[in-house]
Scaffold this motif. Structure first.
Motif, PDB file in Angstrom:
ATOM      1  N   GLU A 122     -42.039  13.321  34.901  1.00 43.15           N
ATOM      2  CA  GLU A 122     -42.282  11.672  34.846  1.00 43.15           C
ATOM      3  C   GLU A 122     -43.396  11.554  34.069  1.00 43.15           C
ATOM      4  N   THR A 123     -43.476  10.433  33.287  1.00 41.10           N
ATOM      5  CA  THR A 123     -44.683   9.847  32.475  1.00 41.10           C
ATOM      6  C   THR A 123     -45.738   9.605  33.287  1.00 41.10           C
ATOM      7  N   LEU A 124     -46.972  10.118  32.893  1.00 35.89           N
ATOM      8  CA  LEU A 124     -48.259   9.790  33.512  1.00 35.89           C
ATOM      9  C   LEU A 124     -49.035   8.996  32.549  1.00 35.89           C
ATOM     10  N   TYR A 125     -49.534   7.958  32.823  1.00 36.72           N
ATOM     11  CA  TYR A 125     -50.185   6.668  32.160  1.00 36.72           C
ATOM     12  C   TYR A 125     -51.690   6.650  32.049  1.00 36.72           C
ATOM     13  N   THR A 126     -52.119   7.640  32.775  1.00 38.05           N
ATOM     14  CA  THR A 126     -53.882   7.675  33.065  1.00 38.05           C
ATOM     15  C   THR A 126     -54.210   9.047  32.889  1.00 38.05           C
ATOM     16  N   THR A 127     -53.548   9.712  31.901  1.00 37.94           N
ATOM     17  CA  THR A 127     -54.073  11.090  31.950  1.00 37.94           C
ATOM     18  C   THR A 127     -55.549  11.475  31.653  1.00 37.94           C
TER      19      THR A 127
ATOM     20  N   ARG B 277     -43.092 -13.216  23.599  1.00 40.59           N
ATOM     21  CA  ARG B 277     -43.745 -11.789  23.375  1.00 40.59           C
ATOM     22  C   ARG B 277     -44.561 -11.096  24.542  1.00 40.59           C
ATOM     23  N   ILE B 278     -44.961 -12.126  25.421  1.00 43.39           N
ATOM     24  CA  ILE B 278     -45.561 -11.622  26.618  1.00 43.39           C
ATOM     25  C   ILE B 278     -44.547 -10.975  27.565  1.00 43.39           C
ATOM     26  N   VAL B 279     -43.506 -11.677  27.639  1.00 39.67           N
ATOM     27  CA  VAL B 279     -42.539 -11.555  28.670  1.00 39.67           C
ATOM     28  C   VAL B 279     -41.895  -9.913  28.387  1.00 39.67           C
ATOM     29  N   THR B 280     -41.554  -9.824  27.042  1.00 41.64           N
ATOM     30  CA  THR B 280     -41.127  -8.714  26.641  1.00 41.64           C
ATOM     31  C   THR B 280     -41.975  -7.462  26.994  1.00 41.64           C
ATOM     32  N   ALA B 281     -43.299  -7.664  26.722  1.00 44.21           N
ATOM     33  CA  ALA B 281     -44.387  -6.602  26.743  1.00 44.21           C
ATOM     34  C   ALA B 281     -44.342  -6.535  28.494  1.00 44.21           C
ATOM     35  N   LEU B 282     -44.264  -7.386  29.259  1.00 42.88           N
ATOM     36  CA  LEU B 282     -44.505  -7.279  30.775  1.00 42.88           C
ATOM     37  C   LEU B 282     -43.222  -6.434  31.353  1.00 42.88           C
ATOM     38  N   ASN B 283     -42.118  -6.759  30.732  1.00 44.93           N
ATOM     39  CA  ASN B 283     -41.027  -5.776  31.130  1.00 44.93           C
ATOM     40  C   ASN B 283     -40.847  -4.502  30.620  1.00 44.93           C
ATOM     41  N   ALA B 284     -41.515  -4.314  29.621  1.00 46.84           N
ATOM     42  CA  ALA B 284     -41.440  -3.082  29.141  1.00 46.84           C
ATOM     43  C   ALA B 284     -42.180  -2.087  29.829  1.00 46.84           C
ATOM     44  N   VAL B 285     -41.981  -0.408  29.437  1.00 47.23           N
ATOM     45  CA  VAL B 285     -42.702   0.596  30.262  1.00 47.23           C
ATOM     46  C   VAL B 285     -44.217   0.490  29.975  1.00 47.23           C
ATOM     47  N   PRO B 286     -45.097   0.958  30.739  1.00 50.62           N
ATOM     48  CA  PRO B 286     -46.163   0.599  30.486  1.00 50.62           C
ATOM     49  C   PRO B 286     -46.894   1.535  29.398  1.00 50.62           C
ATOM     50  N   SER B 287     -48.107   1.004  28.904  1.00 50.06           N
ATOM     51  CA  SER B 287     -48.670   1.769  28.009  1.00 50.06           C
ATOM     52  C   SER B 287     -49.852   2.783  28.447  1.00 50.06           C
TER      53      SER B 287
ATOM     54  N   LYS C  74     -51.742  -5.915  32.362  1.00 49.89           N
ATOM     55  CA  LYS C  74     -50.744  -4.824  31.770  1.00 49.89           C
ATOM     56  C   LYS C  74     -50.527  -4.640  30.478  1.00 49.89           C
ATOM     57  N   VAL C  75     -50.557  -6.038  29.650  1.00 54.10           N
ATOM     58  CA  VAL C  75     -50.449  -6.230  28.321  1.00 54.10           C
ATOM     59  C   VAL C  75     -51.519  -6.079  27.565  1.00 54.10           C
ATOM     60  N   ASP C  76     -51.604  -5.500  26.462  1.00 51.76           N
ATOM     61  CA  ASP C  76     -52.773  -5.705  25.683  1.00 51.76           C
ATOM     62  C   ASP C  76     -52.828  -6.800  24.961  1.00 51.76           C
ATOM     63  N   PRO C  77     -53.594  -7.690  25.098  1.00 59.28           N
ATOM     64  CA  PRO C  77     -53.432  -9.055  24.360  1.00 59.28           C
ATOM     65  C   PRO C  77     -53.491  -9.326  22.959  1.00 59.28           C
ATOM     66  N   GLU C  78     -54.151  -8.017  22.462  1.00 61.52           N
ATOM     67  CA  GLU C  78     -54.221  -7.993  20.750  1.00 61.52           C
ATOM     68  C   GLU C  78     -53.032  -7.677  20.501  1.00 61.52           C
ATOM     69  N   LEU C  79     -51.804  -6.840  20.982  1.00 59.29           N
ATOM     70  CA  LEU C  79     -50.794  -6.454  20.506  1.00 59.29           C
ATOM     71  C   LEU C  79     -49.840  -7.801  20.502  1.00 59.29           C
ATOM     72  N   VAL C  80     -50.288  -8.813  21.249  1.00 61.48           N
ATOM     73  CA  VAL C  80     -49.198  -9.968  21.397  1.00 61.48           C
ATOM     74  C   VAL C  80     -49.874 -11.073  20.435  1.00 61.48           C
ATOM     75  N   ASP C  81     -50.856 -10.982  19.880  1.00 60.99           N
ATOM     76  CA  ASP C  81     -51.561 -11.629  18.863  1.00 60.99           C
ATOM     77  C   ASP C  81     -52.116 -12.993  20.048  1.00 60.99           C
TER      78      ASP C  81
END
Length: 628
Positions: A91-96, A573-583, A181-188
């Motif tokens: 399973e993906t680890l997000y904080t390696t 754009r933020i809804v989409t990012a919140l519902n996506a898997v974490p970065s 959770k969302v990087d604000p720069e990625l949603v402008d």
């Protein structure tokens, strides 16, 4: 495939592991210079202090002579961090990057032996839904599965994965609570809202919480506790309850419903407003008559949805009423996220411009002391989102029109009306500030072109900037100012400007700012005298006042949930990012001791490049925004 504890460490990772030696040992800082981007030539290990953590391995053999669990944890994390991305069976680890440092500080030994601590983490993950998070982002299903599996039935690899998933969930949830959770720069969304103070490594904090069995307490502390945020949490819980009961009825389309009307839809309208508490049903039998009580309830709904409060259920009002509870939940989640981006770092005194709500709030010593209506940019002249600080105020300002406004609006007006310049008290100036006779300029030649002159409006009450403007450094040429167009403040939606913020009662704001600026020789009384004189005067603030231009489409005011139109269409754009898997989280850490290197640099380690990218800490403060 699962890693074996005896799996040799691949040689191609050796150079990367040299970087690990450099970055994950904690000697003290040293001052000096470092080029912004440079390869690391001839790395050598700095002189070690008396007591150091064990170094990472350089070749295939682990340095640790520990248990199989320790060796497997070390190998797994090193392969994840330095090796190619992705292991199919894991399973993906997000904080390696954080995990590598966390376990290094624990000699790569497992961390999660206490069942109560695991229970604390699981309860915090589940409770994260109350803040708009998705519990499954934090490995809830896998953690629960492992929790219900007897330890003796787990393989060594499964036990290690369980431990890593717990740590990953802790760090990921904690960082999301603290920074979003969302990087604000990625949603402008966010330009420079973040504080310029460097983020300190949270690894010791998380390690201490695990060892002291205070995981839930720590995660609760990392959530914002500002009343703005807690009120939105309460709103989210309330609207989830409404949705759980089936939401509210949809009002059928049809003619506008007005007070005094008889219409079968009136009963549906009453039921709709009753669900959200806008209408309180009397004891009398429901009626199809649109009475005064219903009109009052419609006005209440309109006020908290930023619609004209006329008591008439027209097209826009019915459209707002028919937005589902599920959609309102998304809207609240979006604004909880926006609040997380900045709420932790708010100074005790600040101005907040609520762009979507057309309001300005002034906080002094953490108390809301003043509010005012504002006008903001039209959808095609959007007011930007950023953080700065008011550094000076101009009394009786002149207005120099921007080149774009001159080209698109002023020149066409001059061509259509030769008296336009005189009526607006506009002067034509060359680049050296010399006044030019407007009759000598062939205005028609500049239709649709940039004018090689400046147009300046004299100070006065009819000046476009009114009697006062508030300046704060920013690249958008945006500021707060007065306006002669006071009647527009009566509108519910006030997007009328070219991007600047027009304030309804700016003189009151000026007096308050000067009163709360200790040592400023210009008192509120002196300010009024200067304005009465008509003289253009600049007043420098002794203490710059932080200002935030925010875009919040939901907030709570006086215990009332306010929903606002998404003026600039940014929520989705933020809804989409919140519902996506974490970065995956990026790790920023401090540079260890290197001769002739500067103090307080931030270094971002890129495992895919043998480069170190640095951003030097600024020395002196030259602009107000540098203090924020």
């Amino acid at each position: 495939m699962l890693l074996s504890p005896s799996l040799p460490f691949p040689k191609p990772y050796a150079a990367s592991l040299l970087l690990a030696l450099f970055f994950f040992s904690p000697p003290p800082m040293h001052s000096g210079e470092l080029d912004p981007i440079q390869p690391i030539p001839g790395l050598r290990t700095p002189a070690a202090p008396a007591t150091v953590d064990p170094p990472l391995p350089i070749n295939g053999s682990p340095v640790l002579s520990g248990t199989p669990e320790q060796q497997l944890i070390q190998q797994r994390l090193e392969q994840l961090y330095f090796g190619p991305p992705g292991i199919a069976d894991q399973e993906t680890l997000y904080t390696t990057a954080y995990l590598l440092d966390l376990y290094r500080k624990n000699q790569f030994a497992p961390l999660w032996s206490d069942q109560d601590t695991i229970s604390q983490l699981i309860s915090a993950i589940i409770a994260g839904a109350d803040e708009g998070f998705i519990p499954d982002d934090y490995h809830l299903k896998s953690i629960t599965h492992y929790r219900n599996t007897p330890l003796e039935q787990m393989s060594l690899a499964q036990a290690v994965e369980y431990d890593l998933l717990l740590s990953d969930a802790l760090i990921l949830l904690g960082q999301h609570k603290r920074y979003g959770k969302v990087d604000p720069e990625l949603v402008d969304e966010k330009q420079n809202l973040e504080t310029t103070a460097p983020r300190t490594s949270p690894v010791d904090m998380y390690l201490n919480a695990i060892k002291t069995r205070t995981v839930r307490s720590l995660l609760d502390q990392l959530s914002p506790h500002h009343r703005t945020y807690t009120a939105l949490k309460d709103a989210l819980r309330r609207y989830k309850q409404i949705a759980g009961r089936g939401g509210w009825p949809q009002i059928p389309l049809g003619p506008t419903l007005k007070p005094g009307a008889q219409d079968p839809r009136v009963q549906v309208l009453r039921a709709r407003l009753e669900v959200t508490g806008d209408y309180h049903s009397p004891t009398a039998r429901p009626s199809t008559h649109y009475d005064d009580a219903l009109a009052s309830a419609v006005r209440a709904f309109q006020k908290r949805h930023h619609l004209e409060p006329d008591g008439v259920a027209g097209k826009n009002t019915l459209a707002a009423m028919n937005i589902t509870a599920e959609e309102r939940i998304k809207q609240i989640r979006v604004n909880l996220e926006r609040t997380r981006w900045i709420i932790h770092d708010l100074p005790s005194s600040n101005l907040i411009v609520d762009i979507a709500g057309f309001m300005l709030q002034y906080y002094h010593n953490n108390e809301l002391i003043w509010t005012s209506k504002v006008m903001v940019g039209k959808p095609y002249h959007q007011t930007p989102i950023f953080r700065s600080a008011i550094t000076y105020v101009v009394l009786n300002p002149t207005w120099t029109i921007t080149p774009d406004i001159i080209k698109n609006e002023t020149v066409p007006s001059i061509i259509n009306d030769p008296e336009f310049l005189a009526k607006q008290r506009l002067r034509v100036l060359d680049r050296d500030g010399n006044e030019i006779d407007p009759n000598t300029i062939p205005w028609s030649q500049y239709r649709g072109r940039y004018l090689p002159y400046n147009l300046r409006q004299d100070a006065g009450r009819d000046n476009a900037l009114g009697l006062i403007k508030f300046l704060f450094p920013n690249p958008y040429h945006v500021y707060l100012h007065d306006t002669p167009s006071k009647s527009l403040f009566g509108r519910a939606q006030r997007a009328f400007s070219h991007g600047c913020i027009r304030v309804q009662n700016p003189l009151e704001l000026g007096r308050l700012i000067l009163t709360n600026d200790p040592g400023n020789p210009t008192s509120a009384q002196r300010m009024d005298q200067i304005i009465a004189s008509g003289k253009t005067t600049t007043v420098i603030l002794k203490q710059p006042l932080p200002i935030y231009l925010m875009y919040l489409t939901t907030n709570v005011r006086d215990d009332t949930v306010m929903f606002k139109p998404d003026l600039y269409n940014r929520d989705n754009r933020i809804v989409t990012a919140l519902n996506a898997v974490p970065s995956p989280l990026k790790l920023t850490t401090q540079v260890p001791e290197v001769k002739s290197k500067p103090e307080s640099q931030q270094v971002r380690i890129n495992p895919n490049m043998h480069l170190v990218q640095t951003r030097e800490a600024r020395g002196g403060v030259t602009h107000a925004q540098d203090t924020l």
